[in-house]
Design a protein around this motif. Structure first.
Motif: not given
Length: 137
Positions: A1-6, A24-28, A39-49
């Motif tokens: 995710y980036k603020k300008e990401q599409k 919204k990713d994987d219906e969550k 924001c990076g991808d969520f793995e094991e309940g956490k994501a790098l920001i």
């Protein structure tokens, strides 16, 4: 995710009430605070920001568990991550904020083990920062 990401697979919208971006990713739906630049991808309940080129960690409940104060973060195993602050690496429990160990360098080895560098020698520590193999090598 980036603020300008599409992205077709990722829906990003702004929620005025929460003052957050909603991903919204994987219906969550996960609210990403407006102050977060990346924001990076969520793995094991956490994501790098990241904010202002400093890194932190966001959980799936939209809580900033580790503030964006670090030069680098490497995800580890379970609740432990490796953070770099100035010239030192720290083994940090991202859930409770406890620093388990501080060394010249720490790298994830596998499972719950990490290689650490102390002065010119290397050793192995576990998730709790306990030396399994002292730095004699």
């Amino acid at each position: 995710y980036k603020k300008e990401q599409k992205d077709d697979d990722l829906l990003v919208k702004y929620n005025v009430k929460l003052n957050s971006f909603i991903v919204k990713d994987d219906e969550k739906e996960i609210a990403i605070p407006k102050s977060v630049d990346w924001c990076g991808d969520f793995e094991e309940g956490k994501a790098l920001i990241a904010t202002n080129y400093k890194y932190g960690i966001l959980d799936v409940n939209s809580n900033i568990c580790v503030p964006c104060n670090y030069d680098e973060i490497r995800l580890g195993h379970g609740n432990v991550v490796v953070v770099k602050e100035q010239d030192k690496y720290k083994l940090l429990d991202w859930v409770n904020g406890e620093i388990k160990a501080v060394f010249d360098e720490i790298k994830h080895l596998r499972d719950s083990y990490f290689v650490f560098k102390e002065k010119w020698n290397y050793g192995v520590i576990d998730n709790d920062g306990i030396k399994i193999i002292p730095a004699h090598y």
